[in-house]
Design an enzyme around this catalytic site. Structure first.
Site, PDB file in Angstrom:
ATOM      1  N   HIS A 135      -1.500 -10.038  -3.257  1.00 44.64           N
ATOM      2  CA  HIS A 135      -2.375  -9.048  -4.038  1.00 44.64           C
ATOM      3  C   HIS A 135      -3.078 -10.066  -5.101  1.00 44.64           C
ATOM      4  O   HIS A 135      -3.268  -9.692  -6.381  1.00 44.64           O
ATOM      5  CB  HIS A 135      -1.657  -8.150  -4.820  1.00 44.64           C
ATOM      6  N   GLU A 155      -6.860  -7.418   0.575  1.00 41.25           N
ATOM      7  CA  GLU A 155      -5.278  -7.292   0.853  1.00 41.25           C
ATOM      8  C   GLU A 155      -5.312  -7.210   2.220  1.00 41.25           C
ATOM      9  O   GLU A 155      -5.189  -6.150   2.883  1.00 41.25           O
ATOM     10  CB  GLU A 155      -4.629  -6.189   0.070  1.00 41.25           C
ATOM     11  N   HIS A 175       3.343  -0.128  -2.650  1.00 36.20           N
ATOM     12  CA  HIS A 175       3.569  -1.597  -2.889  1.00 36.20           C
ATOM     13  C   HIS A 175       5.167  -1.838  -3.049  1.00 36.20           C
ATOM     14  O   HIS A 175       5.726  -2.692  -3.793  1.00 36.20           O
ATOM     15  CB  HIS A 175       2.885  -1.975  -4.048  1.00 36.20           C
ATOM     16  N   ASN A 191       0.840  -0.873  -0.027  1.00 38.92           N
ATOM     17  CA  ASN A 191      -0.117  -0.103   0.050  1.00 38.92           C
ATOM     18  C   ASN A 191       0.972   1.305  -0.138  1.00 38.92           C
ATOM     19  O   ASN A 191       2.185   1.280  -0.405  1.00 38.92           O
ATOM     20  CB  ASN A 191      -0.825  -0.035   1.141  1.00 38.92           C
ATOM     21  N   ASP A 251     -11.583   0.865  -2.839  1.00 43.15           N
ATOM     22  CA  ASP A 251      -9.949   0.650  -2.686  1.00 43.15           C
ATOM     23  C   ASP A 251      -9.671   1.407  -1.158  1.00 43.15           C
ATOM     24  O   ASP A 251      -9.139   2.226  -1.301  1.00 43.15           O
ATOM     25  CB  ASP A 251      -9.477   1.727  -3.795  1.00 43.15           C
TER      26      ASP A 251
HETATM   27  C1  GLA Z   1      -3.827  -1.879  -4.483  1.00 38.27           C
HETATM   28  C2  GLA Z   1      -4.120  -0.315  -4.323  1.00 38.27           C
HETATM   29  C3  GLA Z   1      -4.845   0.033  -5.408  1.00 38.27           C
HETATM   30  C4  GLA Z   1      -3.948  -0.289  -6.586  1.00 38.27           C
HETATM   31  C5  GLA Z   1      -3.490  -1.630  -6.800  1.00 38.27           C
HETATM   32  C6  GLA Z   1      -2.706  -2.155  -7.902  1.00 38.27           C
HETATM   33  O1  GLA Z   1      -4.978  -2.634  -4.351  1.00 38.27           O
HETATM   34  O2  GLA Z   1      -4.848   0.080  -3.283  1.00 38.27           O
HETATM   35  O3  GLA Z   1      -4.978   1.543  -5.574  1.00 38.27           O
HETATM   36  O4  GLA Z   1      -2.847   0.475  -6.739  1.00 38.27           O
HETATM   37  O5  GLA Z   1      -3.161  -1.957  -5.351  1.00 38.27           O
HETATM   38  O6  GLA Z   1      -3.217  -1.601  -9.257  1.00 38.27           O
END
Ligand code: GLA
Length: 344
Positions: free
Chosen positions: A175, A309, A106, A80, A242
């Site tokens: 992920h 996640e 990430h 994140n 998200d």
């Molecule tokens: C996570 C993030 C999203 C995006 C994905 C990868 O889930 O929270 O915003 O960046 O990874 O695309």
């Protein structure tokens, strides 16, 4: 009884072989790559016994090497976002590469998702490990990381462990993108989700938590009872979910708890997730746009899958009121997440 086997799956020039590990229980088959500790496939039965692969991915190594969406991978050193890629630990400033708007996402440009991990067989599965050198992607300390995937009946357990030579933030997750109708299905609008969280983290327009935890009651983030994802997506701000859902409070003891359940009534498939982590990012694949060719030639579109996640709260290294994300020398980082695949 789980059968475990492995074979070479490809080779990255100058970096070596990538192996595919197969974990087969009577109910579920899981395939894992040594590249990125990626969960490449999860084959599960529906209520009529029909087997489908329910995670997104690519047919070949090239797909995974050029992937920008972390399909199936372990992300780290810090999953994140870290605001502006900047933090201070023990009085020292660190600046990471910026790879997501103004922020670091990430683990950086060359995160754990791009590493070739060392694999060893363990009872019912595989353990993958790597050494992240001092200064890797700008992070302090040499970190020894391992992730083990073990399969027992219908439950896949991911166990994350790490040790560091210097104090470093750490936050490891997987992920995987799921579609319980089978990967390649158009969307997840007919899936029902519930998440065992009383609060979530509102974010700014770069997806960094604003600092407050907000009760879900009376908001579209109230997923304590099952809701249809398609209907709920009309209630949350575009482009979709998200967000980090808070599973425990800062400072809470290490315990494994129920995090989420997703059900696809048409196939009867159910995914249950439990974890020792304090949060879970529920992400509805808002940034997939049909531009990547996935398994079997599928073009993965927006909302074609979901991710759960399990993680520490985003930007915890900069937010004193969030659960501690620092791993100090001599300490052991350890977390567990379980994915259970059943039918109703
Ligand atoms: C996570 C993030 C999203 C995006 C994905 C990868 O889930 O929270 O915003 O960046 O990874 O695309």
């Amino acid at each position: 009884m789980t059968q475990v086997s492995h074979r070479q799956w490809g080779e990255v020039s100058g970096r070596g072989a990538v192996d595919l590990w197969v974990l087969q229980s009577p109910q579920v088959r899981v395939e894992v790559l040594t590249l990125g500790a990626i969960i490449r496939s999860v084959y599960s039965r529906d209520k009529d016994g029909q087997i489908e692969d329910i995670v997104l991915g690519y047919d070949d190594l090239e797909g995974y090497l050029s992937d920008k969406r972390y399909l199936g991978a372990v992300v780290g050193r810090v999953a994140n976002r870290i605001a502006r890629g900047h933090f201070v630990v023990e009085g020292k400033e660190y600046q990471l590469d910026i790879n997501n708007g103004p922020n670091a996402l990430h683990g950086g440009l060359w995160g754990f998702n791009k590493a070739i991990w060392l694999a060893t067989a363990v009872e019912g599965g595989v353990q993958l490990s790597l050494t992240s050198p001092d200064g890797d992607q700008g992070y302090p300390g040499e970190v020894q990381v391992s992730v083990s995937y073990t399969l027992q009946e219908e439950t896949l357990t991911a166990e994350y462990q790490a040790r560091s030579t210097k104090t470093t933030p750490i936050n490891l997750t997987n992920h995987s993108y799921f579609n319980l109708a089978g990967q390649g299905s158009a969307d997840i609008y007919d899936h029902e989700v519930s998440i065992s969280a009383e609060s979530y983290l509102p974010v700014d327009d770069t997806s960094i938590p604003k600092g407050e935890t907000k009760g879900v009651e009376g908001t579209p983030f109230d997923l304590r009872k099952p809701v249809l994802i398609g209907r709920q997506l009309q209630e949350v701000p575009s482009p979709g979910f998200d967000h980090n859902f808070c599973l425990s409070s800062p400072g809470a003891a290490w315990t494994e708890r129920h995090a989420a359940r997703v059900c696809h009534p048409a196939s009867g498939r159910v995914l249950e997730v439990s974890t020792s982590q304090p949060g879970v990012q529920f992400y509805t694949a808002n940034f997939l746009d049909g531009s990547m060719t996935g398994k079997g030639g599928a073009r993965y579109q927006k909302h074609s899958s979901f991710c759960l996640e399990t993680q520490n709260w985003p930007d915890a290294v900069n937010q004193a009121s969030f659960p501690d994300c620092l791993l100090r020398p001599g300490e052991d980082y350890r977390h567990i997440t379980r994915f259970t695949f059943t039918t109703v």
